[in-house]
Write a protein that holds these residues in place. Structure first.
Motif, PDB file in Angstrom:
ATOM      1  N   LEU A   1       0.833  -1.198   0.000  1.00 50.67           N
ATOM      2  CA  LEU A   1       0.000   0.000   0.000  1.00 50.67           C
ATOM      3  C   LEU A   1       0.868   1.248   0.000  1.00 50.67           C
ATOM      4  N   LEU A   2       1.922   1.221   0.815  1.00 47.24           N
ATOM      5  CA  LEU A   2       2.774   2.396   0.920  1.00 47.24           C
ATOM      6  C   LEU A   2       3.613   2.607  -0.326  1.00 47.24           C
ATOM      7  N   LEU A   3       3.934   1.518  -1.002  1.00 44.41           N
ATOM      8  CA  LEU A   3       4.777   1.630  -2.186  1.00 44.41           C
ATOM      9  C   LEU A   3       4.010   2.157  -3.383  1.00 44.41           C
ATOM     10  N   HIS A   4       2.679   2.025  -3.379  1.00 48.01           N
ATOM     11  CA  HIS A   4       1.916   2.359  -4.573  1.00 48.01           C
ATOM     12  C   HIS A   4       1.589   3.837  -4.675  1.00 48.01           C
ATOM     13  N   PHE A   5       2.597   4.637  -4.912  1.00 47.45           N
ATOM     14  CA  PHE A   5       2.370   6.044  -5.169  1.00 47.45           C
ATOM     15  C   PHE A   5       1.984   6.179  -6.646  1.00 47.45           C
ATOM     16  N   THR A   6       0.904   6.939  -6.942  1.00 46.87           N
ATOM     17  CA  THR A   6       0.584   7.188  -8.344  1.00 46.87           C
ATOM     18  C   THR A   6       0.953   8.606  -8.675  1.00 46.87           C
ATOM     19  N   VAL A   7       2.198   8.820  -8.951  1.00 52.25           N
ATOM     20  CA  VAL A   7       2.670  10.149  -9.270  1.00 52.25           C
ATOM     21  C   VAL A   7       3.164  10.122 -10.699  1.00 52.25           C
ATOM     22  N   CYS A   8       2.314  10.523 -11.628  1.00 51.76           N
ATOM     23  CA  CYS A   8       2.641  10.433 -13.043  1.00 51.76           C
ATOM     24  C   CYS A   8       2.473  11.800 -13.670  1.00 51.76           C
ATOM     25  N   GLY A   9       3.497  12.293 -14.308  1.00 53.84           N
ATOM     26  CA  GLY A   9       3.380  13.587 -14.956  1.00 53.84           C
ATOM     27  C   GLY A   9       3.557  14.730 -13.975  1.00 53.84           C
ATOM     28  N   THR A  10       3.329  15.941 -14.470  1.00 52.14           N
ATOM     29  CA  THR A  10       3.445  17.134 -13.642  1.00 52.14           C
ATOM     30  C   THR A  10       2.266  18.030 -13.909  1.00 52.14           C
ATOM     31  N   ILE A  11       2.126  19.057 -13.106  1.00 53.23           N
ATOM     32  CA  ILE A  11       1.004  19.965 -13.276  1.00 53.23           C
ATOM     33  C   ILE A  11       1.139  20.742 -14.573  1.00 53.23           C
ATOM     34  N   GLY A  12       2.353  20.923 -15.034  1.00 52.83           N
ATOM     35  CA  GLY A  12       2.533  21.473 -16.378  1.00 52.83           C
ATOM     36  C   GLY A  12       2.754  22.964 -16.411  1.00 52.83           C
ATOM     37  N   GLY A  13       3.307  23.401 -17.544  1.00 55.73           N
ATOM     38  CA  GLY A  13       3.511  24.820 -17.742  1.00 55.73           C
ATOM     39  C   GLY A  13       4.918  25.238 -17.380  1.00 55.73           C
TER      40      GLY A  13
ATOM     41  N   ALA B   1     -12.980   1.548  -1.076  1.00 63.76           N
ATOM     42  CA  ALA B   1     -12.950   0.681   0.096  1.00 63.76           C
ATOM     43  C   ALA B   1     -11.896  -0.415  -0.049  1.00 63.76           C
ATOM     44  N   GLY B   2     -11.201  -0.682   1.061  1.00 68.46           N
ATOM     45  CA  GLY B   2     -10.174  -1.707   1.070  1.00 68.46           C
ATOM     46  C   GLY B   2      -8.790  -1.204   0.724  1.00 68.46           C
ATOM     47  N   ASP B   3      -8.678   0.062   0.338  1.00 67.48           N
ATOM     48  CA  ASP B   3      -7.397   0.644  -0.086  1.00 67.48           C
ATOM     49  C   ASP B   3      -7.113   1.876   0.767  1.00 67.48           C
ATOM     50  N   ILE B   4      -5.980   1.873   1.450  1.00 63.64           N
ATOM     51  CA  ILE B   4      -5.652   2.988   2.342  1.00 63.64           C
ATOM     52  C   ILE B   4      -4.561   3.892   1.775  1.00 63.64           C
TER      53      ILE B   4
ATOM     54  N   LEU C   1      -4.539  -0.928  -5.703  1.00 61.67           N
ATOM     55  CA  LEU C   1      -4.319  -2.359  -5.624  1.00 61.67           C
ATOM     56  C   LEU C   1      -5.248  -3.066  -6.612  1.00 61.67           C
ATOM     57  N   THR C   2      -4.741  -4.093  -7.230  1.00 64.56           N
ATOM     58  CA  THR C   2      -5.585  -4.853  -8.153  1.00 64.56           C
ATOM     59  C   THR C   2      -6.781  -5.464  -7.431  1.00 64.56           C
ATOM     60  N   THR C   3      -6.607  -5.751  -6.153  1.00 71.92           N
ATOM     61  CA  THR C   3      -7.685  -6.363  -5.376  1.00 71.92           C
ATOM     62  C   THR C   3      -8.810  -5.396  -5.051  1.00 71.92           C
ATOM     63  N   THR C   4      -8.579  -4.092  -5.207  1.00 78.46           N
ATOM     64  CA  THR C   4      -9.635  -3.117  -4.891  1.00 78.46           C
ATOM     65  C   THR C   4     -10.212  -2.446  -6.134  1.00 78.46           C
ATOM     66  N   MET C   5      -9.667  -2.758  -7.298  1.00 80.76           N
ATOM     67  CA  MET C   5     -10.181  -2.147  -8.528  1.00 80.76           C
ATOM     68  C   MET C   5     -11.667  -2.418  -8.733  1.00 80.76           C
ATOM     69  N   GLY C   6     -12.106  -3.618  -8.339  1.00 80.45           N
ATOM     70  CA  GLY C   6     -13.501  -3.978  -8.518  1.00 80.45           C
ATOM     71  C   GLY C   6     -14.461  -3.077  -7.773  1.00 80.45           C
ATOM     72  N   GLU C   7     -13.964  -2.416  -6.720  1.00 85.38           N
ATOM     73  CA  GLU C   7     -14.809  -1.501  -5.958  1.00 85.38           C
ATOM     74  C   GLU C   7     -15.267  -0.321  -6.814  1.00 85.38           C
TER      75      GLU C   7
END
Length: 272
Positions: A34-46, A155-158, A207-213
């Motif tokens: 959970l802690l490793l899954h940072f979704t930091v893709c791209g920048t705000i831009g400009g 739900a299920g993802d912190i 998490l792949t396990t919480t995508m269904g939510e």
């Protein structure tokens, strides 16, 4: 785009290098993922405008201090360096784009190998969150009526670092953001849509396990006769455009920058 969801399968035990992790420590391994899954893709831009009289070296030094403090897990150091940058006349957007986002990506790169310790990951994530909170008061406010977005991790993802970056980016872009936090139930999302009447609902899953939510939330909106009232935008490490289409979401965002352009398109009547 950084496909960070590859880290899901890593087995890591608190206090032990990744290569020494054992299967029995399922809870610790789950916490690490959970802690490793940072979704930091791209920048705000400009392009960032440099103020007259500012030296590149002094600004660069602040950026390096913030990045180093994050990598060392020093939350107080992050806040102190951010305050120094703001006093120098730096914008919150500049600090986010030039320091916080690169530092988060570096954090991932640093902790992808075999030799790392869970406390280091936890401290780094806390330092990133401290930086985001320090910048939030400096979000630009538009006096005109702003379009509203409700956002939350299912739900299920912190996990919340990626969601927080997206939420902050949308605020910078002029949206009013209602952040429901993490581990948000379907009923809570439905109540938020009913109460806040947002133009967009943003769903995050790391998490792949919480995508269904995500599909469950959309189904709950339909049962409550609220689906046509709100556009649903989804994102997160394991989420793909194909998955978004399969569950009936209106849009998929792979990065903070893309989330802004998609959100603008959705509120103007376009499709994501």
């Amino acid at each position: 785009m950084y496909n960070l969801y590859r880290l899901v399968g890593m087995k890591v035990t608190s206090g032990l290098p990744a290569r020494d992790a054992v299967e029995e420590k399922g809870t610790a391994a789950s916490d690490c993922r959970l802690l490793l899954h940072f979704t930091v893709c791209g920048t705000i831009g400009g392009e960032i405008e440099r103020k007259a009289g500012d030296t590149l070296s002094s600004r660069t030094r602040v950026f390096h201090q913030i990045i180093s403090a994050i990598l060392e897990g020093e939350a107080n150091g992050v806040i102190s360096s951010i305050n120094s940058g703001l006093q120098m006349g730096m914008s919150a957007e500049e600090i986010l784009e030039e320091a916080l986002i690169p530092a988060t990506i570096q954090t991932l790169d640093r902790f992808q190998g075999a030799d790392f310790y869970i406390p280091d990951v936890i401290n780094a994530s806390h330092a990133i969150e401290a930086g985001l909170l320090a910048l939030k008061p400096y979000t630009k406010r538009n006096p005109q009526k702003r379009k509203k977005i409700v956002i939350g991790t299912v739900a299920g993802d912190i996990h919340d670092i990626g969601k927080n970056l997206v939420a902050l980016s949308l605020e910078y872009a002029g949206f009013e953001v209602v952040d429901l936090g993490v581990n948000v139930s379907r009923a809570e999302f439905v109540r938020a849509v009913e109460w806040h009447r947002p133009e967009i609902l943003g769903l995050s899953a790391l998490l792949t396990t919480t995508m269904g939510e995500m599909a469950g939330v959309i189904e709950a909106l339909e049962k409550s006769h609220l689906r046509r009232r709100v556009k649903v935008m989804v994102g997160g490490g394991p989420v793909t455009r194909e998955f978004a289409e399969s569950i009936g979401a209106d849009a998929y965002g792979s990065s903070a920058r893309e989330a802004i352009s998609i959100a603008r398109s959705l509120v103007s009547g376009g499709e994501g």
